[in-house]
Every structure is written in C-alpha cells, then in structure tokens.
Design a protein around this motif. Structure first.
Motif, PDB file in Angstrom:
ATOM      1  N   GLU A 286      52.228  43.580  48.376  1.00 32.94           N
ATOM      2  CA  GLU A 286      52.606  44.957  48.691  1.00 32.94           C
ATOM      3  C   GLU A 286      52.040  45.992  47.730  1.00 32.94           C
ATOM      4  N   THR A 287      51.186  45.602  46.798  1.00 30.13           N
ATOM      5  CA  THR A 287      50.572  46.554  45.873  1.00 30.13           C
ATOM      6  C   THR A 287      49.090  46.217  45.725  1.00 30.13           C
ATOM      7  N   PRO A 288      48.310  47.069  45.054  1.00 32.07           N
ATOM      8  CA  PRO A 288      46.887  46.773  44.833  1.00 32.07           C
ATOM      9  C   PRO A 288      46.624  45.791  43.691  1.00 32.07           C
ATOM     10  N   ALA A 289      47.633  45.016  43.290  1.00 32.10           N
ATOM     11  CA  ALA A 289      47.458  44.066  42.193  1.00 32.10           C
ATOM     12  C   ALA A 289      46.356  43.068  42.512  1.00 32.10           C
ATOM     13  N   ARG A 290      45.665  42.613  41.459  1.00 30.81           N
ATOM     14  CA  ARG A 290      44.582  41.650  41.608  1.00 30.81           C
ATOM     15  C   ARG A 290      45.083  40.236  41.366  1.00 30.81           C
ATOM     16  N   LEU A 291      44.631  39.319  42.198  1.00 30.96           N
ATOM     17  CA  LEU A 291      44.976  37.912  42.048  1.00 30.96           C
ATOM     18  C   LEU A 291      44.262  37.339  40.826  1.00 30.96           C
ATOM     19  N   VAL A 292      45.010  36.712  39.924  1.00 31.00           N
ATOM     20  CA  VAL A 292      44.443  36.120  38.711  1.00 31.00           C
ATOM     21  C   VAL A 292      44.676  34.613  38.774  1.00 31.00           C
ATOM     22  N   MET A 293      43.581  33.852  38.817  1.00 24.15           N
ATOM     23  CA  MET A 293      43.671  32.407  38.986  1.00 24.15           C
ATOM     24  C   MET A 293      43.149  31.626  37.783  1.00 24.15           C
ATOM     25  N   ASP A 294      42.410  32.296  36.881  1.00 21.36           N
ATOM     26  CA  ASP A 294      41.910  31.579  35.711  1.00 21.36           C
ATOM     27  C   ASP A 294      41.705  32.560  34.565  1.00 21.36           C
ATOM     28  N   GLU A 295      41.226  32.031  33.423  1.00 12.82           N
ATOM     29  CA  GLU A 295      41.066  32.861  32.226  1.00 12.82           C
ATOM     30  C   GLU A 295      40.073  33.994  32.438  1.00 12.82           C
ATOM     31  N   ASP A 296      39.007  33.721  33.159  1.00 15.51           N
ATOM     32  CA  ASP A 296      38.002  34.755  33.380  1.00 15.51           C
ATOM     33  C   ASP A 296      38.549  35.892  34.240  1.00 15.51           C
ATOM     34  N   ASP A 297      39.391  35.557  35.211  1.00 17.41           N
ATOM     35  CA  ASP A 297      40.037  36.604  36.012  1.00 17.41           C
ATOM     36  C   ASP A 297      40.890  37.506  35.123  1.00 17.41           C
ATOM     37  N   ALA A 298      41.587  36.896  34.146  1.00 24.00           N
ATOM     38  CA  ALA A 298      42.441  37.684  33.252  1.00 24.00           C
ATOM     39  C   ALA A 298      41.603  38.627  32.394  1.00 24.00           C
ATOM     40  N   LEU A 299      40.501  38.129  31.837  1.00 21.42           N
ATOM     41  CA  LEU A 299      39.644  38.982  31.013  1.00 21.42           C
ATOM     42  C   LEU A 299      38.997  40.077  31.842  1.00 21.42           C
ATOM     43  N   ALA A 300      38.690  39.778  33.103  1.00 25.91           N
ATOM     44  CA  ALA A 300      38.024  40.758  33.961  1.00 25.91           C
ATOM     45  C   ALA A 300      38.898  41.974  34.245  1.00 25.91           C
ATOM     46  N   LEU A 301      40.215  41.846  34.033  1.00 28.12           N
ATOM     47  CA  LEU A 301      41.089  42.999  34.245  1.00 28.12           C
ATOM     48  C   LEU A 301      40.717  44.153  33.327  1.00 28.12           C
ATOM     49  N   LEU A 302      40.125  43.838  32.171  1.00 30.95           N
ATOM     50  CA  LEU A 302      39.771  44.870  31.191  1.00 30.95           C
ATOM     51  C   LEU A 302      38.342  45.355  31.331  1.00 30.95           C
ATOM     52  N   ASP A 303      37.628  44.900  32.364  1.00 30.87           N
ATOM     53  CA  ASP A 303      36.228  45.302  32.513  1.00 30.87           C
ATOM     54  C   ASP A 303      36.076  46.805  32.691  1.00 30.87           C
ATOM     55  N   GLY A 304      36.995  47.411  33.418  1.00 30.39           N
ATOM     56  CA  GLY A 304      36.948  48.864  33.614  1.00 30.39           C
ATOM     57  C   GLY A 304      38.338  49.437  33.501  1.00 30.39           C
ATOM     58  N   VAL A 305      38.625  50.157  32.413  1.00 24.51           N
ATOM     59  CA  VAL A 305      39.952  50.740  32.212  1.00 24.51           C
ATOM     60  C   VAL A 305      40.037  52.038  32.981  1.00 24.51           C
ATOM     61  N   ARG A 306      40.896  52.053  33.998  1.00 21.07           N
ATOM     62  CA  ARG A 306      41.024  53.250  34.833  1.00 21.07           C
ATOM     63  C   ARG A 306      41.841  54.325  34.134  1.00 21.07           C
TER      64      ARG A 306
END
Length: 451
Positions: A317-337
């Motif tokens: 119900e939100t624009p949250a991103r699915l995080v399945m591994d360590e790289d997905d977690a680090l990718a959250l910081l690729d672009g700080v909105r």
C-alpha cells in the motif's frame, strides 16, 4: 577525526547563551510542539525562552513577526495564550545549567543548530525539528547519505534477527552508520550487528569507522532505557553516539517514542523495516520517512507470520521498495531524495500545538490468514485512538501510587483546565482512576511504555 565533520563533543563545549536557552527549552516543551519552534525561529532561543516562560510579553511587532512565521495569523492570540498556560507548570522548574553540567559529567552535552556539527538533515523537519540534541559519545555525526536506519518489531523472530545481522553487517563493512532506537527486538539486533561488524573491520576507515551505529532514545541520557539494554547502549556510546531531544531525567513515554521516530527517519538517508506487525512503531517511522522523502525499504517475511504483516502492508500500500539482499539494502542510499515540503507529515493538533506522529498513509485491507487472524491484526490497543493531550496525560499517570493533579500538569506539560478535562474523559474510558483527590492509571489501562 576528520576535521570536516566536527564532533558533538567539540562543538558543544561552548556554554553560550543560546545553548543554555535551548537546554531550558528542551525541558519546557514537549517534542513536536511547533509554536515554540516558530518563536525560536522568529526571535532566537534566548528571547523565545523569555516569552515562552512568561518572563516577557510579546510586543505588537513581535506578534506580527510570529504570525508571519506560523503562516496562520488567525487564532494566534488564542494559541499563544493556550501555550502560555501549557508551558507555565514547567517554567518554574527550569535549571538548564544543572542539566548541562549533568550531561557534561557523563561525557556528553547538548548539540544545537548554531553548532557546525548540527546535522543539516534535521532541517527537513521544518518547524518539527528538535530544539537541541542531547548526546553521549565522541563519534562524528555522519551525513544522512551515509546513514541507514534499521527498525522493526520488539518481538523479533529468529528470521528477523538473522536478516538484520546479515544486512547491517554488510552495511557497516561498507562504511555506513546504522541508526536505530535502542529498543528490544530488531533495534537491538541492528546495534549489536553494527558493533560486531565494526570490531571485525578493526576500526579502520577514519571518521566514519568510529561511528558504526547511533541510538536515538526517547528519554534522558542520564539513564539507559530499556534497562535490559544498558550494556548494549554503553557499547553504542563507546563506539558511536546516543542521541535524545529530551533533557536529563526525562522519562520515556509513548508520545516521546512516536516523536523520537521522526528523528530516526530524518537523520538517515533511507529507512529499512525488517519486521513489523500490523500496527507498530516501525510503521510510524516508515510514515515519517515517506513524509520526509527518504527512501523506504521493506524486508518481506512469511505471509502467515504476524511479525511480517506490517511489512507486507507497507509493500502493498505504499511506494516502499522490496529488499531481498544486502545489495538491495545498500541501494536504498544510491539517491537521497529531498522532501516535497517542509515538516513531517501528520499536521498539528490545534489545542496542544503538538504534532501527531503519523501512521503510514495506508488503509487497512484484507490480508492473508484466518478471519480471527485478520481481526487480531486490526485490533486496537486502548491508547490507539487517544488524542495527543490524552496520550500525554496517560503517560503522566503512575501505575501504582496516585498523584495530585498539579503534579500531572508538570509531567504532561499541559494546563490545569486541560488536564482536568482529559482526566474526566480517561476515567469514562476506563484508563484513569481517581483515588480521593489524586489520580493514577486504571488497572489494565494502557499497559507499559514500549520502545
């Protein structure tokens, strides 16, 4: 220590008038009370303190300036008068020099917006930004783009702890700082994993390596809460930082925990929710993250697990991103909105001047499981529907020995007529109990404070 990142310790060593005034303000007003924040922005902390405590009166020109800052001139006189009544019970008990000395003796102090080390990311909170940050520790505050918030359920499962350890360890080894709330469950697992990863790394890496984790607490830093995490929080303090907007001696309350969550979101470049029940503080943090334009990542779990029901709700119900591994977690910081507007979501409660901490902007929908399980997901606690005023009074009510009403006005930070009216409502709701001319929490009325 990298000189481009001043430490709170070096920055807060100056006992100037602004620091003393802001120390007093952190005790005078509750977190999220926006009218004092407007007054500080308009007049500076020292003049604002004199006005808020009633030691000085607003001049006509100051009233016009304050109205300009609030953007809502209509009703300002009424709001200001109500505020003076709200702040009066605490005004006579201020001793900011004592508070500053108390934290200094514990190796900490008060960081203020006038300091070079003040985190610029907190400006995204607008008028909901803290008036100061009490701290213990010596690490530098990393930039939001190098900080990942990791939050989740207090009733963490073995799966949640394992995922937290895996993702956090990878993030810290990559040079990131992990921020959380110091609570039981996922918070504690995140801090432990960060400390272990930093130790494995051997402390190399400069300023960022010296602060692998930060804990943002909801009470004064002169005591560790929860008590069962004292050793852990001491380790966090030694390696990084403990932060709070509450002065020494302040007790953690439900309202302060909810307000604390906005700081966790603001200080980070992204927020990762590992486990969360259908209703949880982690979802509250997620709501702040979305309102501030922070990237939100969510770890899925078994569809039958109540401990992951809130995660699935966020993913659905939100624009949250699915995080399945360590790289997905680090990718959250690729672009700080950046946030679309000033301030955290949730608006202002007109009568108290205190922001209601938001839930994520999602509505309950059907979810997997039996009908009974779905009812349990949506079941509300006795305190869930309370207004901010009612929540503040419930938090102030002791569980055992009853206290007089004037004591409640100081603890809750509300005017006497407001407290009396709220107590009547809480008594009808079965949350407060009168014992002669004193009050306490009714048996079963709201349980214990949670982190």
């Amino acid at each position: 220590m990298n000189p481009s990142h001043p430490t709170p310790t070096s920055a807060s060593a100056r006992p100037d008038g602004a620091r003393v005034a802001r120390a007093a303000l952190t005790r005078l007003v509750e977190p999220g009370d926006e009218l004092p924040a407007h007054a500080v922005a308009a007049f500076g902390p020292e003049r604002a303190l004199a006005l808020l405590t009633g030691r000085a009166a607003l001049h006509p020109a100051e009233r016009d300036l304050l109205a300009e800052h609030t953007g809502a001139p209509d009703g300002l006189a009424r709001r200001w008068s109500a505020g003076l009544q709200r702040w009066a019970p605490r005004a006579a008990h201020l001793d900011p020099e004592r508070d500053l000395v108390a934290l200094h003796r514990l190796g900490g102090g008060l960081l203020i917006p006038e300091d070079d080390a003040w985190p610029a990311a907190l400006e995204d909170l607008g008028e909901s930004a803290p008036l100061g940050l009490w701290f213990r520790g010596t690490g530098a505050l990393p930039a939001a783009g190098r900080t990942l918030a990791v939050v989740g359920s207090r009733e963490a499962t073995a799966y949640g702890r394992a995922v937290t350890r895996q993702f956090v360890g990878h993030a810290v080894r990559a040079g990131l700082c992990v921020v959380s709330g110091g609570a039981y469950g996922i918070d504690g697992a995140a801090h432990r994993a960060a400390l272990d990863a930093a130790q494995e790394r051997g402390g190399a890496g400069g300023a960022e390596a010296s602060a692998p984790t930060m804990a943002v607490l909801a009470g004064g830093l002169d005591r560790f809460y929860p008590a069962g995490h004292e050793e852990l929080l001491r380790d966090v303090m030694e390696a990084g930082l403990l932060l709070s907007e509450m002065p020494p001696g302040a007790s953690p309350t439900r309202h302060r925990f909810l307000q604390r969550n906005r700081l966790i979101a603001a200080l980070s470049g992204a927020v990762l929710v590992v486990e969360a029940r259908w209703r949880s503080g982690a979802q509250n943090t997620a709501g702040h993250a979305m309102g501030l334009g922070r990237e939100l990542g969510v770890v899925p779990g078994p569809v039958t697990a109540p401990s992951s029901a809130g995660c699935h709700r966020l993913l659905k119900e939100t624009p949250a991103r699915l995080v399945m591994d360590e790289d997905d977690a680090l990718a959250l910081l690729d672009g700080v909105r950046r946030p679309a507007g000033r301030g955290a979501p949730g608006g202002t409660a007109a009568d108290t001047g205190t922001s209601r901490a938001p839930e994520p902007s999602v509505a309950p929908t059907s979810a997997p499981g039996t009908r009974g399980e779905r009812r349990q997901r949506h079941a509300e606690r006795p305190t869930d529907a309370l207004t901010v005023e009612e929540l503040l009074v419930v938090d102030a009510l002791p569980l055992r020995s009853a206290v007089p009403v004037d004591r409640l006005t100081v603890t809750a930070g509300l005017a006497l007529p407001t407290v009396l009216a709220v107590l009547s409502r809480l008594q009808r709701a079965g949350l407060a109990e009168r014992v002669e001319d004193r009050w306490r929490r009714a048996p079963g009325g709201g349980g214990t404070v949670e982190g």
